[in-house]
Design a protein around this motif. Structure first.
Motif, PDB file in Angstrom:
ATOM      1  N   ASP A  63       0.822  -1.217   0.000  1.00 34.12           N
ATOM      2  CA  ASP A  63       0.000   0.000   0.000  1.00 34.12           C
ATOM      3  C   ASP A  63       0.853   1.263   0.000  1.00 34.12           C
ATOM      4  OD1 ASP A  63      -2.328  -1.509  -0.021  1.00 34.12           O
ATOM      5  OD2 ASP A  63      -2.447  -1.581   2.156  1.00 34.12           O
ATOM      6  N   CYS A  64       1.827   1.315  -0.868  1.00 36.09           N
ATOM      7  CA  CYS A  64       2.745   2.458  -1.029  1.00 36.09           C
ATOM      8  C   CYS A  64       3.702   2.646   0.143  1.00 36.09           C
ATOM      9  CB  CYS A  64       1.979   3.747  -1.309  1.00 36.09           C
ATOM     10  SG  CYS A  64       1.183   3.722  -2.934  1.00 36.09           S
ATOM     11  N   SER A  65       3.743   1.725   1.077  1.00 42.11           N
ATOM     12  CA  SER A  65       4.774   1.705   2.106  1.00 42.11           C
ATOM     13  C   SER A  65       5.842   0.724   1.640  1.00 42.11           C
ATOM     14  CB  SER A  65       4.193   1.259   3.451  1.00 42.11           C
ATOM     15  OG  SER A  65       3.235   2.193   3.890  1.00 42.11           O
ATOM     16  N   THR A  80       6.731   4.736   5.189  1.00 44.06           N
ATOM     17  CA  THR A  80       5.314   4.443   5.381  1.00 44.06           C
ATOM     18  C   THR A  80       4.474   5.564   4.775  1.00 44.06           C
ATOM     19  OG1 THR A  80       5.843   3.333   7.460  1.00 44.06           O
ATOM     20  CG2 THR A  80       3.538   3.911   7.100  1.00 44.06           C
ATOM     21  N   TYR A  81       3.487   5.169   3.999  1.00 45.42           N
ATOM     22  CA  TYR A  81       2.566   6.141   3.391  1.00 45.42           C
ATOM     23  C   TYR A  81       1.212   6.077   4.086  1.00 45.42           C
ATOM     24  CZ  TYR A  81      -0.599   8.390   0.165  1.00 45.42           C
ATOM     25  OH  TYR A  81      -1.550   9.220  -0.368  1.00 45.42           O
ATOM     26  N   LYS A  82       0.656   7.248   4.350  1.00 36.60           N
ATOM     27  CA  LYS A  82      -0.707   7.352   4.918  1.00 36.60           C
ATOM     28  C   LYS A  82      -1.467   8.401   4.124  1.00 36.60           C
ATOM     29  CE  LYS A  82       0.032   4.962   8.812  1.00 36.60           C
ATOM     30  NZ  LYS A  82      -0.652   3.889   9.350  1.00 36.60           N
ATOM     31  N   LYS A  83      -2.726   8.146   3.912  1.00 36.45           N
ATOM     32  CA  LYS A  83      -3.606   9.103   3.250  1.00 36.45           C
ATOM     33  C   LYS A  83      -4.093  10.099   4.293  1.00 36.45           C
ATOM     34  CE  LYS A  83      -6.261   9.824  -0.510  1.00 36.45           C
ATOM     35  NZ  LYS A  83      -5.705  10.926  -1.247  1.00 36.45           N
ATOM     36  N   VAL A  84      -4.064  11.383   3.957  1.00 38.53           N
ATOM     37  CA  VAL A  84      -4.591  12.406   4.859  1.00 38.53           C
ATOM     38  C   VAL A  84      -6.086  12.506   4.611  1.00 38.53           C
ATOM     39  CG1 VAL A  84      -4.560  14.856   5.466  1.00 38.53           C
ATOM     40  CG2 VAL A  84      -2.423  13.689   4.904  1.00 38.53           C
ATOM     41  N   VAL A 141       7.196  13.841   5.656  1.00 35.85           N
ATOM     42  CA  VAL A 141       6.866  14.858   4.664  1.00 35.85           C
ATOM     43  C   VAL A 141       5.379  14.740   4.350  1.00 35.85           C
ATOM     44  CG1 VAL A 141       9.127  15.143   3.587  1.00 35.85           C
ATOM     45  CG2 VAL A 141       7.629  13.351   2.773  1.00 35.85           C
ATOM     46  N   THR A 142       4.781  15.868   3.996  1.00 32.63           N
ATOM     47  CA  THR A 142       3.359  15.899   3.680  1.00 32.63           C
ATOM     48  C   THR A 142       3.078  17.051   2.731  1.00 32.63           C
ATOM     49  OG1 THR A 142       1.134  16.002   4.632  1.00 32.63           O
ATOM     50  CG2 THR A 142       2.830  17.340   5.704  1.00 32.63           C
ATOM     51  N   PHE A 148       0.839  11.801   3.308  1.00 31.71           N
ATOM     52  CA  PHE A 148       1.725  11.873   4.468  1.00 31.71           C
ATOM     53  C   PHE A 148       2.680  10.680   4.408  1.00 31.71           C
ATOM     54  CE2 PHE A 148       3.052  11.628   8.883  1.00 31.71           C
ATOM     55  CZ  PHE A 148       3.144  12.971   9.239  1.00 31.71           C
ATOM     56  N   VAL A 149       3.994  10.952   4.410  1.00 34.06           N
ATOM     57  CA  VAL A 149       5.009   9.901   4.330  1.00 34.06           C
ATOM     58  C   VAL A 149       5.957  10.051   5.515  1.00 34.06           C
ATOM     59  CG1 VAL A 149       6.972   9.015   2.986  1.00 34.06           C
ATOM     60  CG2 VAL A 149       4.912   9.770   1.807  1.00 34.06           C
TER      61      VAL A 149
END
Length: 185
Positions: A63-65, A80-84, A141-142, A148-149
């Motif tokens: 999932d993009c991580s 790690t990638y997270k959706k804002v 970074v965001t 959000f990474v």
């Protein structure tokens, strides 16, 4: 003649006692040097891309991580990638900052270095951790709206800052390169 023998013995004793003491050699560390990085843009089916060092390889993605592995240095950068979503940016920022300061008990110092790239809408923070902490560097970074990474540097060995220092510095520079070259898709 008696004085000549005494003088000769004294001279022999004097000259034989001028040797240096035998001392054990001190323990030494290897001088580790790594070649300058060569970079290429990642080919990920994700919401972001960055320039990746050719010494590294993407070990796994989910999932993009991903895990950016550096086998020569026995270390990895975990990204790690997270959706804002609505209202979770503050939580994501707090969690990223808290993760960096979990190492404060073992760290000698944690230096925060803000990063702002208005042109590409990349904003973040780089944490340089010195001492025998588990992670020597962390970052996030965001774009403050959608993405959000976070990233953390870990080595495969028990932390001994003096031993891993050359690799830690090299990989900190790679993390800075990731932050500077990161672009949202």
């Amino acid at each position: 003649m008696k004085y000549n023998v005494i003088a000769l013995v004294l001279l022999l004793v004097f000259f034989s006692s001028c040797k240096d003491d035998v001392l054990p050699k001190p323990k030494a560390m290897l001088r580790l040097q790594y070649e300058s990085g060569s970079y290429h843009t990642t080919d990920l089916e994700c919401y972001y891309e960055f320039e990746q060092n050719t010494l590294s390889r993407i070990k796994e993605t989910n999932d993009c991580s991903l895990v950016l592995d550096y086998p020569i240095m026995k270390g990895s950068i975990y990204i790690t990638y997270k959706k804002v979503d609505k209202g979770n940016l503050r939580t994501l920022l707090t969690d990223a900052q808290k993760l960096s300061y979990e190492h404060v008990s073992k760290a000698d110092n944690i230096v925060e270095q803000p990063y702002i790239n208005d042109e590409d809408k990349v904003y973040g923070m780089f944490y340089e951790v010195t001492g025998n902490a588990a992670s020597q560097s962390q970052f996030y970074v965001t774009d403050s709206i959608n993405h959000f990474v976070t990233g953390s540097l870990y080595f495969y060995a028990r932390p001994n800052y003096d031993s891993i220092y050359p690799a830690a510095i090299y990989l900190q520079n790679d993390i800075r390169k990731i932050m500077e070259s990161l672009q949202w898709k």
